[in-house]
Write an enzyme that holds these catalytic residues in place. Sequence first.
Site, PDB file in Angstrom:
ATOM      1  N   GLY A   2      42.842  37.044  52.289  1.00  5.79           N
ATOM      2  CA  GLY A   2      42.785  35.583  52.184  1.00  5.79           C
ATOM      3  C   GLY A   2      42.302  35.034  53.501  1.00  5.79           C
ATOM      4  CB  CYS A  42      42.523  41.846  54.579  1.00  9.57           C
ATOM      5  SG  CYS A  42      41.740  40.915  55.898  1.00  9.57           S
ATOM      6  CE1 TYR A  43      47.560  34.941  55.398  1.00 11.81           C
ATOM      7  CE2 TYR A  43      48.249  35.550  53.177  1.00 11.81           C
ATOM      8  CZ  TYR A  43      48.395  34.753  54.305  1.00 11.81           C
ATOM      9  OH  TYR A  43      49.358  33.791  54.332  1.00 11.81           O
ATOM     10  CG  HIS A  84      38.438  43.785  52.700  1.00 15.61           C
ATOM     11  ND1 HIS A  84      39.180  42.955  51.895  1.00 15.61           N
ATOM     12  CD2 HIS A  84      38.329  43.158  53.887  1.00 15.61           C
ATOM     13  CE1 HIS A  84      39.492  41.858  52.560  1.00 15.61           C
ATOM     14  NE2 HIS A  84      38.989  41.956  53.778  1.00 15.61           N
ATOM     15  CD  GLU A  92      38.981  44.685  48.712  1.00 17.47           C
ATOM     16  OE1 GLU A  92      39.590  45.656  49.188  1.00 17.47           O
ATOM     17  OE2 GLU A  92      39.067  43.538  49.193  1.00 17.47           O
ATOM     18  CG  ASP A 126      30.072  36.478  28.104  1.00 17.43           C
ATOM     19  OD1 ASP A 126      29.833  37.670  28.355  1.00 17.43           O
ATOM     20  OD2 ASP A 126      30.102  35.591  28.973  1.00 17.43           O
ATOM     21  CE  LYS A 172      27.773  38.615  31.213  1.00 18.45           C
ATOM     22  NZ  LYS A 172      27.910  37.240  30.701  1.00 18.45           N
TER      23      LYS A 172
END
Length: 511
Positions: free
Chosen positions: A55, A82-83, A169, A171, A227, A367
Site C-alpha cells: 500500500g 511490503c506495506y 513484491h 507477485e 465476458d 479476464k
Amino acid sequence: MNKELIIVLDFGGQYNQLIARRVRECGVYAEIHPYTEDVDTIAALAPKGIIFTGGPNSVFDPKSPHYSREIFKLGIPILGICYGAQLMAYELDGEVATAPVSEYGHTQVKVDKRSVLFTDVEEETTAWMSHTDYIKRAPEGFKVTASTANCPVAAMEDSSRAFYAVQFHPEVRHTKEGMKILRHFVIDVCGCSGDWKMDDFIESTVRALREEIGSDGVVLGLSGGVDSSVAAALLSRAVGKQLTCVFVDQGLMRKDEGDEVEAAFKGLFDMNFVRVNCQEEFLTALKGVTDPEDKRHIIGSRFYEVFWDIVREKYSDGYFAQGTIYPDRIESGKGDAAKIKTHHNQVAMPGDITFKGVIEPLKDLFKDEVREVGEKLGLPHSLVWRQPFPGPGLGVRVIGEITAEKVKILQEADAVLRDEMKKCGYEEQMAQFFAVLPGVHTVGVMGDHRTYDELVAIRAVTTDDFMTAEWARIPYDILTRVSNRIINEVDHVNRVVYDITSKPPGTVEWE
Ligand code: XMP
C-alpha cells in the site's frame, strides 16, 4: 463452494489483484477483501491463509490503514508483503522506520535457504522493491530471513505462529523467483492442496445457478464480447432453454461479426437466441451527427432502449444476468469491493422492470480465467480471444457523419486487415488492430484514370493495459500486402496510411 480459500487483505497497493491471480495460479482460490472488513467476518470465512498487501501509506500515519491485532490471534498463517510486512512488524511491536535510502526497482536480495519460503530459491536472488519505510527491527520471536544492501530485514518470519513477511513484491514478474515463494506460502505454510481448477469452478457454478434459478427464466444482453459470451455459455450449460440471450446488432460491428456470434450461439448452445437487427434505426438517429461524444451517447442510449424494450415486453419476469467480472467490481485502494465503478458490463436498470434477481456468474474471475472457462465450455477461439471492441463499434472509427456506405467500406477494409494479420501470425502479438475511415479524399491514379477517393488508416497497438500503448512495428512487407489488397479489393479506397502515434499523446481510437 471453495474448500480452500486464501484471503488477500487489501491495504491499497497497486498489485493487489496480481497477488490474488498468482495465488490462483498455484491452484488455490483467492479473494480480495478490504482492510475495512472486520476480523470476525474474515474468521468466519475460515481461510487457510491471509496475505496483507502492499500500500502507498506509512504505518506511522494515524490515517493509514491499520488492522485489528486480533487477526494475529486467529491461528491462521499470514504473509505480509511490503506495506503488509511493515504493518505486521509494527503491530507486533517490532520497529519500522523511514529508511535512509529508498529502494526502488530490481534489487539483489540475500535469502536464508532454511526458511520454508526460500528452500529452492537462489541464495542471491533478484526481487522487486518499492519502499521508503523499512523494518528496522523484527518483532520478538521473529527471525530475519533475507536482507539487501540497504534493507536489514527484507524478510522475516515466526514459523511457530506461521507469520511471514517480505519487503519485496513476490507477485510481480520482476521478482525472479516470486512464484516459488508464494507457492511455498500457500502450499507448505498454509497446507493448501493446490487442486483448485477451472473445471471445479464450472461444475460448482453450474450447480449453484441451477439452484438459484430453479424453473424461472433468465435474460442476458449479449454484446459478442468475451465476458457476456462466456456468461451466456455458462448459463446455457446450467439452465439451457430457460436462458434468453438478446443480441442487439446496431450494424456497427465488424464484417460478418453479428452472423458469427449468432452462428456460434445458435449452433453450439442450448438457449433462446434473439437477434435484433437495427442498423437503419441507429443510422437514422445518427444522421448529421459528427461529434464523437454525441455519437457515443446516441449509440449507447439507443442500444439500451432497444434492449430494455424487448426485455420489458417478454422477459422481465425472471432473472437478469450480466457478464461482470472481478476487476469490474474492485476499486483498488479504496478497499471496498461494494463500490462499483461504471463499466459497460454493469447496466443501469430502468425503474419499471423488476427482476427476481441479478445473476453475475463470472463476478469472481479475472479476464484470463474467464477466457479459460470460455474455452472449456467450447466457445470458438475467435470469440474467446476477441480483441477489445468499443461499445460504439465502428461508429467511432468512421470519423464524422456515419452512413451505411461508409460503414460498408470500413468493414471491408478492416476484414482485409484482419485476414492478413491472421495469415502472417501477427494477430496474437497485437493488443488491438483495426482500420479507420477518416473521411478524407485524396487524388490517385488507377490505370490511366485519375481517382479522387477515400483514404483508409490502419491502427495497430501493443499494450498491457490500454492506459498507454505503443504503435505496433508491423513489418513493411505485411503493410504492403494490406495496402495493396485494400486498394484492389475495396471499392472507393485509393490510399492507405499507417498510424505511428503512441498513447499518449494519441489515444487508441481516433474518436
Ligand atoms: P482509447 O481510445 O481511450 O482506448 O485510448 C482505450 C481502449 O478503450 C476502448 N474504447 C472504448 N470501449 N466504449 C468502449 O467500450 C468506448 O466508447 C470506447 N472508446 C475506446 C478502445 O477500443 C481501447 O481498447
